[in-house]
Design a protein around this motif. Sequence first.
Motif, PDB file in Angstrom:
ATOM      1  N   SER A 164       0.832  -1.203   0.000  1.00 43.17           N
ATOM      2  CA  SER A 164       0.000   0.000   0.000  1.00 43.17           C
ATOM      3  C   SER A 164       0.867   1.254   0.000  1.00 43.17           C
ATOM      4  O   SER A 164       0.559   2.237  -0.681  1.00 43.17           O
ATOM      5  CB  SER A 164      -0.947  -0.002   1.206  1.00 43.17           C
ATOM      6  OG  SER A 164      -0.231   0.025   2.425  1.00 43.17           O
ATOM      7  N   SER A 167       2.218   1.595  -3.538  1.00 43.36           N
ATOM      8  CA  SER A 167       1.212   2.113  -4.451  1.00 43.36           C
ATOM      9  C   SER A 167       1.035   3.617  -4.272  1.00 43.36           C
ATOM     10  O   SER A 167       0.922   4.365  -5.244  1.00 43.36           O
ATOM     11  CB  SER A 167      -0.121   1.394  -4.207  1.00 43.36           C
ATOM     12  OG  SER A 167      -1.122   1.888  -5.060  1.00 43.36           O
ATOM     13  N   ALA A 168       1.031   4.070  -3.016  1.00 44.25           N
ATOM     14  CA  ALA A 168       0.867   5.498  -2.746  1.00 44.25           C
ATOM     15  C   ALA A 168       2.041   6.302  -3.284  1.00 44.25           C
ATOM     16  O   ALA A 168       1.867   7.383  -3.853  1.00 44.25           O
ATOM     17  CB  ALA A 168       0.711   5.728  -1.243  1.00 44.25           C
ATOM     18  N   ALA A 171       1.770   6.661  -6.927  1.00 39.58           N
ATOM     19  CA  ALA A 171       0.758   7.656  -7.278  1.00 39.58           C
ATOM     20  C   ALA A 171       1.325   9.065  -7.168  1.00 39.58           C
ATOM     21  O   ALA A 171       1.041   9.933  -7.991  1.00 39.58           O
ATOM     22  CB  ALA A 171      -0.459   7.501  -6.367  1.00 39.58           C
ATOM     23  N   LYS A 201       1.401  -1.130 -13.049  1.00 36.04           N
ATOM     24  CA  LYS A 201       0.287  -0.930 -12.142  1.00 36.04           C
ATOM     25  C   LYS A 201       0.159   0.545 -11.786  1.00 36.04           C
ATOM     26  O   LYS A 201       1.138   1.244 -11.648  1.00 36.04           O
ATOM     27  CB  LYS A 201       0.493  -1.756 -10.868  1.00 36.04           C
ATOM     28  CG  LYS A 201       0.516  -3.258 -11.120  1.00 36.04           C
ATOM     29  CD  LYS A 201       0.698  -4.011  -9.825  1.00 36.04           C
ATOM     30  CE  LYS A 201       0.729  -5.511 -10.058  1.00 36.04           C
ATOM     31  NZ  LYS A 201       0.927  -6.264  -8.809  1.00 36.04           N
ATOM     32  N   ARG A 202      -1.063   0.995 -11.610  1.00 34.67           N
ATOM     33  CA  ARG A 202      -1.311   2.382 -11.263  1.00 34.67           C
ATOM     34  C   ARG A 202      -1.282   2.532  -9.753  1.00 34.67           C
ATOM     35  O   ARG A 202      -1.796   1.708  -9.020  1.00 34.67           O
ATOM     36  CB  ARG A 202      -2.661   2.832 -11.818  1.00 34.67           C
ATOM     37  CG  ARG A 202      -2.721   2.803 -13.340  1.00 34.67           C
ATOM     38  CD  ARG A 202      -4.069   3.293 -13.819  1.00 34.67           C
ATOM     39  NE  ARG A 202      -4.302   4.661 -13.434  1.00 34.67           N
ATOM     40  CZ  ARG A 202      -3.875   5.713 -14.113  1.00 34.67           C
ATOM     41  NH1 ARG A 202      -3.167   5.542 -15.210  1.00 34.67           N
ATOM     42  NH2 ARG A 202      -4.131   6.937 -13.711  1.00 34.67           N
ATOM     43  N   GLY A 203      -0.681   3.613  -9.285  1.00 33.81           N
ATOM     44  CA  GLY A 203      -0.592   3.842  -7.858  1.00 33.81           C
ATOM     45  C   GLY A 203      -1.886   4.401  -7.288  1.00 33.81           C
ATOM     46  O   GLY A 203      -2.730   4.941  -8.006  1.00 33.81           O
ATOM     47  N   LYS A 204      -2.039   4.270  -5.985  1.00 30.44           N
ATOM     48  CA  LYS A 204      -3.237   4.760  -5.308  1.00 30.44           C
ATOM     49  C   LYS A 204      -2.839   5.268  -3.931  1.00 30.44           C
ATOM     50  O   LYS A 204      -2.186   4.568  -3.162  1.00 30.44           O
ATOM     51  CB  LYS A 204      -4.265   3.635  -5.176  1.00 30.44           C
ATOM     52  CG  LYS A 204      -5.569   4.058  -4.502  1.00 30.44           C
ATOM     53  CD  LYS A 204      -6.527   2.881  -4.436  1.00 30.44           C
ATOM     54  CE  LYS A 204      -7.867   3.283  -3.815  1.00 30.44           C
ATOM     55  NZ  LYS A 204      -7.725   3.778  -2.431  1.00 30.44           N
ATOM     56  N   LEU A 205      -3.231   6.506  -3.618  1.00 28.22           N
ATOM     57  CA  LEU A 205      -2.940   7.072  -2.315  1.00 28.22           C
ATOM     58  C   LEU A 205      -3.736   6.353  -1.229  1.00 28.22           C
ATOM     59  O   LEU A 205      -4.782   5.752  -1.490  1.00 28.22           O
ATOM     60  CB  LEU A 205      -3.274   8.566  -2.304  1.00 28.22           C
ATOM     61  CG  LEU A 205      -2.406   9.455  -3.196  1.00 28.22           C
ATOM     62  CD1 LEU A 205      -2.944  10.879  -3.199  1.00 28.22           C
ATOM     63  CD2 LEU A 205      -0.956   9.441  -2.735  1.00 28.22           C
ATOM     64  N   SER A 207      -6.241   5.673   1.684  1.00 33.90           N
ATOM     65  CA  SER A 207      -7.535   6.219   2.097  1.00 33.90           C
ATOM     66  C   SER A 207      -7.986   5.628   3.431  1.00 33.90           C
ATOM     67  O   SER A 207      -9.042   5.988   3.954  1.00 33.90           O
ATOM     68  CB  SER A 207      -8.602   5.932   1.032  1.00 33.90           C
ATOM     69  OG  SER A 207      -8.723   4.535   0.810  1.00 33.90           O
ATOM     70  N   GLU A 273      -4.637  10.286   0.762  1.00 39.04           N
ATOM     71  CA  GLU A 273      -5.554  11.134   0.023  1.00 39.04           C
ATOM     72  C   GLU A 273      -5.885  12.362   0.871  1.00 39.04           C
ATOM     73  O   GLU A 273      -5.839  12.311   2.100  1.00 39.04           O
ATOM     74  CB  GLU A 273      -6.832  10.361  -0.316  1.00 39.04           C
ATOM     75  CG  GLU A 273      -6.611   9.240  -1.320  1.00 39.04           C
ATOM     76  CD  GLU A 273      -7.910   8.545  -1.696  1.00 39.04           C
ATOM     77  OE1 GLU A 273      -8.953   8.896  -1.106  1.00 39.04           O
ATOM     78  OE2 GLU A 273      -7.878   7.660  -2.569  1.00 39.04           O
TER      79      GLU A 273
END
Length: 302
Positions: A164, A167-168, A171, A201-205, A207, A273
């Motif tokens: 995680s 991924s952040a 992003a 793969k796309r990153g994700k902040l 949450s 986020e």
Amino acid sequence: MNLPRSLEGCLQNWLTPGGWRVGPPRIVTWGFGEAYFAISEYGEVKYETGLERSWIIFEETVEEWEAEAKFEWSNLAYISLDPTTPDQFVAIRQDRTWAGSIDDNSEDALEAFALHYFSRRKSKSRAKGKDQRQTNGPPKPTETKPDAASQALYEKWSTEVAMSFASALAAIAGKANAPRKLQIRSHSSQASIPTSLGGKKRGKLLSEFPYLPEAITICRLETCRFLKAEAKGLRACKHDVDRLFRASGLYSYEWLRQERLRWHPDRFGRLCEEDFREEGRKLAEEMFKMIDILMSELVVAQ
């Protein structure tokens, strides 16, 4: 490759008519997009993270190391920035800790370089480590033999946290093929810690907060139960955190010190986020403080 203008200005500022104001340069390296790092013989450090903050992982590594209570830049043994690709670098310390960022295809080569660097200084490092243990060095690692169930819980939780965070960070970098950061906590652990994603793969902040597994948060002390009942709290006490971390099998002062860096509230907040950032920062600060308490207790116990 031309010298970055900001680096040239830095070196000119160090050099005065009377000589080097902060000592002559000890290490100077520069990379793609005006990024550079320079340290003088007297420990003066200057660095830039490139155009439009294109060296985020490098910047984060510098901030992490500077946040360590006893870290000094005189402990830096080697650093090099990639002149052709943004945010690819390797930095090695005298205490056998190293960090680097590179694409997945070159990960093995980077790690081999760092470990080979250590092996060339093996005898010197052993002598230094022996002297530190005889004086006031950090406490020795504790002997821990976690049960299989607890170890499995830790490994699952730790992997999810690492991914995680990775991924952040990807992003934040804003690109699919962001370099992947590796950090070896010590030569003995042989464990790399991913903090950004490679591949496509796309990153994700973040949450939500990566709370400890419920099967670990079993402390029943009255004061701890009251603490864990807070709606927006960490849902864990220091005894729960201690139980989880001992299940790693790597529990020691140095290991805790490196783990604490991952939960620095400012660093964690940057991975969140916007609508979760303040809450996430507060929870990370609780975790950071609990790890700090565990480190202090380990010093007293030993």
